[in-house]
Design an enzyme around this catalytic site. Structure first.
Site, PDB file in Angstrom:
ATOM      1  N   LYS A 190      -3.944  -2.366  15.912  1.00  0.00           N
ATOM      2  CA  LYS A 190      -4.369  -1.769  15.044  1.00  0.00           C
ATOM      3  C   LYS A 190      -5.160  -0.675  16.197  1.00  0.00           C
ATOM      4  O   LYS A 190      -5.613   0.199  15.872  1.00  0.00           O
ATOM      5  CB  LYS A 190      -5.160  -1.993  14.282  1.00  0.00           C
ATOM      6  CG  LYS A 190      -4.342  -2.349  12.742  1.00  0.00           C
ATOM      7  CD  LYS A 190      -3.597  -1.648  11.886  1.00  0.00           C
ATOM      8  CE  LYS A 190      -2.986  -2.106  10.698  1.00  0.00           C
ATOM      9  NZ  LYS A 190      -1.861  -1.546  10.029  1.00  0.00           N
ATOM     10  N   ASN A 198      -3.826 -13.932   1.906  1.00  0.00           N
ATOM     11  CA  ASN A 198      -5.191 -13.228   1.017  1.00  0.00           C
ATOM     12  C   ASN A 198      -5.402 -13.853   0.007  1.00  0.00           C
ATOM     13  O   ASN A 198      -4.617 -14.703  -0.527  1.00  0.00           O
ATOM     14  CB  ASN A 198      -4.725 -12.024   1.429  1.00  0.00           C
ATOM     15  CG  ASN A 198      -4.604 -11.634   2.531  1.00  0.00           C
ATOM     16  OD1 ASN A 198      -3.576 -11.077   2.801  1.00  0.00           O
ATOM     17  ND2 ASN A 198      -5.491 -11.601   3.445  1.00  0.00           N
ATOM     18  N   SER A 252      -7.461  -0.829   9.867  1.00  0.00           N
ATOM     19  CA  SER A 252      -8.236  -1.803   9.232  1.00  0.00           C
ATOM     20  C   SER A 252      -9.574  -1.997   9.811  1.00  0.00           C
ATOM     21  O   SER A 252      -9.702  -1.920  10.718  1.00  0.00           O
ATOM     22  CB  SER A 252      -7.289  -3.174   9.765  1.00  0.00           C
ATOM     23  OG  SER A 252      -8.176  -4.246   9.501  1.00  0.00           O
ATOM     24  N   ILE A 283       0.793  -0.995   0.257  1.00  0.00           N
ATOM     25  CA  ILE A 283       0.288  -0.181  -0.118  1.00  0.00           C
ATOM     26  C   ILE A 283       0.467   1.471   0.127  1.00  0.00           C
ATOM     27  O   ILE A 283       0.380   2.380  -0.733  1.00  0.00           O
ATOM     28  CB  ILE A 283      -0.748  -0.117   1.567  1.00  0.00           C
ATOM     29  CG1 ILE A 283      -1.685  -1.165   1.265  1.00  0.00           C
ATOM     30  CG2 ILE A 283      -1.676   1.060   1.345  1.00  0.00           C
ATOM     31  CD1 ILE A 283      -2.661  -1.554   1.944  1.00  0.00           C
ATOM     32  N   PRO A 303     -10.575 -20.759  11.295  1.00  0.00           N
ATOM     33  CA  PRO A 303     -11.257 -19.976  12.284  1.00  0.00           C
ATOM     34  C   PRO A 303     -11.253 -18.468  12.174  1.00  0.00           C
ATOM     35  O   PRO A 303     -10.075 -17.712  11.823  1.00  0.00           O
ATOM     36  CB  PRO A 303      -9.754 -20.648  12.941  1.00  0.00           C
ATOM     37  CG  PRO A 303      -8.904 -21.434  12.990  1.00  0.00           C
ATOM     38  CD  PRO A 303      -8.958 -21.122  10.900  1.00  0.00           C
ATOM     39  N   TYR A 320      -2.962  -8.999  15.902  1.00  0.00           N
ATOM     40  CA  TYR A 320      -2.793  -7.711  15.581  1.00  0.00           C
ATOM     41  C   TYR A 320      -4.097  -7.125  15.303  1.00  0.00           C
ATOM     42  O   TYR A 320      -3.724  -6.006  14.797  1.00  0.00           O
ATOM     43  CB  TYR A 320      -2.992  -8.555  13.910  1.00  0.00           C
ATOM     44  CG  TYR A 320      -2.975  -8.031  12.365  1.00  0.00           C
ATOM     45  CD1 TYR A 320      -2.331  -6.478  12.321  1.00  0.00           C
ATOM     46  CD2 TYR A 320      -4.176  -8.016  11.666  1.00  0.00           C
ATOM     47  CE1 TYR A 320      -2.512  -5.861  11.017  1.00  0.00           C
ATOM     48  CE2 TYR A 320      -4.701  -6.635  10.752  1.00  0.00           C
ATOM     49  CZ  TYR A 320      -3.455  -5.870  10.593  1.00  0.00           C
ATOM     50  OH  TYR A 320      -4.032  -4.931   9.420  1.00  0.00           O
TER      51      TYR A 320
HETATM   52  N1  UFG Z   1     -10.168 -16.893   0.857  1.00  0.00           N
HETATM   53  C1  UFG Z   1     -10.321 -18.263   0.611  1.00  0.00           C
HETATM   54  N2  UFG Z   1      -9.548 -19.383   0.545  1.00  0.00           N
HETATM   55  C2  UFG Z   1      -7.610 -18.205   0.610  1.00  0.00           C
HETATM   56  C3  UFG Z   1      -7.725 -16.909   1.329  1.00  0.00           C
HETATM   57  C4  UFG Z   1      -8.888 -16.578   1.380  1.00  0.00           C
HETATM   58  O1  UFG Z   1     -11.685 -19.113   1.035  1.00  0.00           O
HETATM   59  O2  UFG Z   1      -7.149 -19.712   0.394  1.00  0.00           O
HETATM   60  C5  UFG Z   1     -11.400 -16.569   1.807  1.00  0.00           C
HETATM   61  C6  UFG Z   1     -11.125 -16.023   2.690  1.00  0.00           C
HETATM   62  O3  UFG Z   1     -12.167 -17.345   3.662  1.00  0.00           O
HETATM   63  C7  UFG Z   1     -12.391 -14.629   3.052  1.00  0.00           C
HETATM   64  C8  UFG Z   1     -11.868 -14.560   1.753  1.00  0.00           C
HETATM   65  O4  UFG Z   1     -11.195 -15.318   1.055  1.00  0.00           O
HETATM   66  O5  UFG Z   1     -13.661 -15.245   3.062  1.00  0.00           O
HETATM   67  C9  UFG Z   1     -11.250 -13.203   1.724  1.00  0.00           C
HETATM   68  O6  UFG Z   1      -9.747 -13.452   2.749  1.00  0.00           O
HETATM   69  P1  UFG Z   1      -8.720 -12.432   2.688  1.00  0.00           P
HETATM   70  O7  UFG Z   1      -8.236 -13.812   3.736  1.00  0.00           O
HETATM   71  O8  UFG Z   1      -8.386 -12.221   1.316  1.00  0.00           O
HETATM   72  O9  UFG Z   1      -9.100 -11.603   4.093  1.00  0.00           O
HETATM   73  P2  UFG Z   1      -9.793 -11.023   5.092  1.00  0.00           P
HETATM   74  O10 UFG Z   1     -10.920 -10.572   4.796  1.00  0.00           O
HETATM   75  O11 UFG Z   1      -9.936 -12.519   5.396  1.00  0.00           O
HETATM   76  O12 UFG Z   1      -8.419 -10.050   5.711  1.00  0.00           O
HETATM   77  C10 UFG Z   1      -8.477  -9.558   5.734  1.00  0.00           C
HETATM   78  C11 UFG Z   1      -7.429  -8.718   6.326  1.00  0.00           C
HETATM   79  C12 UFG Z   1      -6.805  -8.663   7.155  1.00  0.00           C
HETATM   80  C13 UFG Z   1      -7.604  -7.977   8.119  1.00  0.00           C
HETATM   81  C14 UFG Z   1      -8.813  -9.206   7.891  1.00  0.00           C
HETATM   82  C15 UFG Z   1      -9.996  -9.033   9.225  1.00  0.00           C
HETATM   83  O13 UFG Z   1      -6.369  -8.804   4.766  1.00  0.00           O
HETATM   84  O14 UFG Z   1      -5.803  -8.221   7.775  1.00  0.00           O
HETATM   85  O15 UFG Z   1      -9.976  -8.907   6.521  1.00  0.00           O
HETATM   86  O16 UFG Z   1     -10.746  -7.967   9.144  1.00  0.00           O
HETATM   87  F1  UFG Z   1      -7.095  -9.179   9.369  1.00  0.00           F
END
Ligand code: UFG
Length: 347
Positions: free
Chosen positions: A154, A201, A126, A14, A298, A150
């Site tokens: 924040k 992610n 975040s 970013i 989780p 984490y």
């Molecule tokens: N997902 C999958 N398979 C993967 C990775 C992700 O199905 O291999 C799904 C997750 O379950 C979720 C979606 O894709 O439904 C997005 O997941 P990300 O990991 O890309 O993003 P998150 O929303 O979990 O994470 C974001 C930020 C974190 C923050 C978190 C909680 O990246 O920094 O939101 O607010 F902590």
């Protein structure tokens, strides 16, 4: 003379996009980065992209004395603070490392900036600060109740900033930007997401599957209360996100806020499920991607969607790019990164 803006974490995903947006808006970025999660070559690519030489200091924000010297040499009217560790799982395993780097580092940085005369502070927060809430979309008045270390860091960093700027005689104003799910890359393909370690992610994982670095994508749960059962998120193009930082800075420097501290969501307000993101990639690639179904991860929630109205009202900013642009730009960047061998070995 252009205002100098200190950008911590300016070589990161970013941060690098913020540096470009700052240059485009006529600011002079001064980058601070300890290279803990960035490649040295980002600097050359930023110089190529902007056509100007960059000022960059290899410094850890916990180095209070180093920051003081830096700010004497480079008086900055604004600060965009992005330097932080960001892996949820790692923060659960190593909480003190996270509190030390993220919270301790922010205290040191804010103190040095205020002591040097203060100014406009934009802080990278975040949506994770909302924790597992049952409200959609999420608006800024909801309680802050993160559910992992984490997220706690924040929330604490927001609080440190809020308390500092509200103190009598404070010389800074603060704005926390709560990002939803940043994705995509600059359309020049010179900068983009480039995780040093294994990504967690969705976007970088899909890219790994697409380039053959990973066999398949595991979908974390198909039994959520969402239209297709997979997790729903508010993905926001990183260039839109960077432009919001510039707008935030301009608003603060223009004295546009009645209160010393404000927190704003940065999202589009448009929901996309995991399956919809995968389909958008498949359309871009013209081929299907191998997927397997796994259990829920989780800590994941069904839906995370921003109410983006406050940022629109207070900054005059709304996201302009949709999912298609995020996918196209992420894929173009992946092509360039592979061509340069970035993902073969560390540079
Ligand atoms: N997902 C999958 N398979 C993967 C990775 C992700 O199905 O291999 C799904 C997750 O379950 C979720 C979606 O894709 O439904 C997005 O997941 P990300 O990991 O890309 O993003 P998150 O929303 O979990 O994470 C974001 C930020 C974190 C923050 C978190 C909680 O990246 O920094 O939101 O607010 F902590």
């Amino acid at each position: 003379m252009a205002d100098k803006i200190l950008v911590t974490g300016g070589l990161g995903y970013i941060g690098s996009h913020c540096v470009v947006a700052l240059c485009e808006a006529g600011f002079e970025p001064v980058i601070v980065d300890n290279h803990s999660n960035a490649r040295a070559s980002v600097l050359e690519r930023l110089e190529r992209l902007t056509g100007r030489s960059m000022t960059c200091y290899d410094l850890d924000i916990r180095n209070r004395a180093g920051l003081e010297t830096l700010l004497q040499r480079e008086p900055c009217s604004g600060l965009i603070h992005l330097a932080a560790f960001k892996a949820v799982g790692e923060s659960v395993a190593r909480p003190l490392v996270y509190y030390d780097n993220n919270v301790g580092g922010s205290v040191s940085l804010f103190d040095a900036f205020e002591a040097a005369g203060g100014g406009a502070i934009v802080f990278s927060s975040s949506a994770t600060v909302y924790g597992e809430v049952n409200a959609e979309p999420l608006h800024e008045a909801l309680p802050v109740q993160p559910n992992n270390p984490y997220g706690q860091t924040k929330a604490m960093m927001e609080q440190v900033l809020a308390d500092m700027v509200r103190a009598p005689g404070a010389r800074s104003q603060g704005l926390a930007l709560r990002y939803f799910n940043p994705a995509g890359a600059h359309d020049s393909a010179l900068i983009g997401e480039d995780p040093k370690d294994q990504p967690n992610n969705l976007f970088p994982i899909i890219v790994q599957v697409a380039v053959g670095q990973r066999e398949s994508l595991t979908i974390f749960g198909e039994d959520y209360d969402t239209p297709d059962g997979t997790g729903v998120r508010d993905y926001i193009h990183v260039v839109d996100l960077a432009q919001a930082h510039v707008k935030a800075l301009q608003a603060l420097l223009g004295g546009g806020f009645e209160v010393p501290f404000t927190a704003l969501n940065l999202g589009t307000g448009t929901p996309y499920s995991v399956r919809e993101v995968v389909s958008a990639f498949e359309a871009e690639l013209g081929r299907s991607l191998l997927q397997t179904l796994g259990p829920r991860r989780p800590g994941d929630v069904a839906t995370l969607l921003a109410d983006p109205r406050a940022a629109a009202e207070q900054l005059g900013w709304t996201a302009e790019r949709g999912l298609e642009a995020m996918v196209t730009d992420a894929w173009r960047w992946a092509g360039a990164a592979r061509q340069w061998g970035l993902w073969d070995e560390d540079d």
